[in-house]
Scaffold this active site. Sequence first.
Site, PDB file in Angstrom:
ATOM      1  N   GLY A 208       0.821  -1.218   0.000  1.00  0.00           N
ATOM      2  CA  GLY A 208       0.000   0.000   0.000  1.00  0.00           C
ATOM      3  C   GLY A 208       0.844   1.253   0.000  1.00  0.00           C
ATOM      4  O   GLY A 208       2.033   1.213  -0.307  1.00  0.00           O
ATOM      5  N   ASN A 209       0.224   2.376   0.320  1.00  0.00           N
ATOM      6  CA  ASN A 209       0.956   3.648   0.391  1.00  0.00           C
ATOM      7  C   ASN A 209       0.386   4.487   1.522  1.00  0.00           C
ATOM      8  O   ASN A 209      -0.556   4.083   2.201  1.00  0.00           O
ATOM      9  CB  ASN A 209       0.894   4.375  -0.962  1.00  0.00           C
ATOM     10  CG  ASN A 209      -0.535   4.708  -1.351  1.00  0.00           C
ATOM     11  OD1 ASN A 209      -1.182   5.524  -0.725  1.00  0.00           O
ATOM     12  ND2 ASN A 209      -1.035   4.036  -2.381  1.00  0.00           N
ATOM     13  N   ARG A 210       0.934   5.674   1.723  1.00  0.00           N
ATOM     14  CA  ARG A 210       0.616   6.463   2.918  1.00  0.00           C
ATOM     15  C   ARG A 210      -0.570   7.420   2.726  1.00  0.00           C
ATOM     16  O   ARG A 210      -0.793   8.288   3.560  1.00  0.00           O
ATOM     17  CB  ARG A 210       1.856   7.259   3.352  1.00  0.00           C
ATOM     18  CG  ARG A 210       2.967   6.375   3.908  1.00  0.00           C
ATOM     19  CD  ARG A 210       3.977   7.184   4.689  1.00  0.00           C
ATOM     20  NE  ARG A 210       4.662   8.171   3.867  1.00  0.00           N
ATOM     21  CZ  ARG A 210       4.492   9.491   3.963  1.00  0.00           C
ATOM     22  NH1 ARG A 210       3.662  10.000   4.841  1.00  0.00           N
ATOM     23  NH2 ARG A 210       5.169  10.292   3.181  1.00  0.00           N
TER      24      ARG A 210
END
Length: 409
Positions: A208-210
């Site tokens: 995923g990412n932030r």
Amino acid sequence: MLKDKHIVLGVTGSIAAYKAAELASRLAQEGALVEVIMTRSAQEFVAPLTFQTLTQRPVITEMFQLLSEMNIAHVALAQRADLVLIAPATANTIAKLAHGLADDMLSATVLATRAPVLIAPAMETNMYENPVTQANLASLVARGMMVVEPEVGHLASGRHGKGRMADPAVILAMAKQALGRDGDLAGRRVVVTAGGTQEPLDPVRFVGNRSSGKMGYALALAALERGAQVTLISAPTRLSPPPGAKMEFVTTAAEMRDAVMGSIAGADALIMAAAVADYRPAEVARQKIKKGPQGLTLRLRPNPDILMEVAEYRRSTGKPSVVVGFAAETEDLAANARAKLKAKGLDLIVANDVTSSDSGFDSDTNRALIMDRLGQTSELPLLAKSELAGQVLNHVVELFRNAGFFTSK
Ligand code: PMT
């Protein structure tokens, strides 16, 4: 947006009247001129002095007494109102409004106003679900009034069910939308994406990412407040859905692609603020991957580029009229943004610098430049994401205008 707006807050006889005090306070804090009308039964629950203190204005409790003593006619009040908000609204008041009665100051004001009317019902579940109440609400909605649905929860009777007045924060958000219903995006259908997609690796892990979703949610809320109908396609976030938005929850880039392609046929604008994973694990393990001394090598496969597909769809259908992309960059902001704008066939790109903690991912503020097809660029200072959302929407409105959208404005 509430500054100097005349808001008539009608309070009727429900235990939820105490929550109306918080609402009055929040409206006043945001600069609204709040004129409270209390029905007789509302005064059994909360004293008028509470509202007078919170709003710094006289509270209207009696139709005839006030007409003579304070020279406030219901017609004058109705005419200067920018919004009439009834919270809590009992079954009795809803029935009176549905049948055009005007036997107290509140019902007379509603009958005499041309301002938008927003109703927040609060009552026992059986009363709320009674077909008579439902028919009355439906007739009010059919005549253009807005209703903030009550919540399911603990009721004053000790029972659990639907009928608890919506949270004041939700009512406040809906009040802003009611005020903006004739705004510059009135009647326009806007699809916004938000959050970071998650690509499963095994049953408990993902790539995923932030992205927190804050930028996309701010855009959705700002569009709602300017009169748009908003579909918010959201990857997982910790945020509460903006009241009034049609929500579609997705997890992976493939699901987001399907949701976007399924919603753009009827959309006037698409704004892609989501951080979509460019790659996904080539294999998804059916069981949790065990740790081992040999380490783990991941093989990733490219995901579909949603905006590229939208560009192709648009070439054949002309829809949506306006497409806005974002670019999350760590270097060469303008050059990278220009390349993405061109490659993805965008009308506008919002390029944000994601290298500092006050900009880009998971911050409440953002520093961005906005670039259009002609390469015209506005470099914006550090702004709250809500303010940046407003700037982006100003450009969207301009693009609609140039496309001949607002012939009557
Ligand atoms: O959610 P927040 O914490 O508030 O953070 C906001 C944000 C930094 C996520 C947001 O402002 C932002 O920059 N969103 C775009 C992030 C991104 O994916 O940028 P990109 O440069 O990789 O992609 C360019 C554009 O293509 C984006 O509009 C993206 O939605 C879209 N895209 C990307 C990949 C893909 N497979 N399909 C796409 O359509």
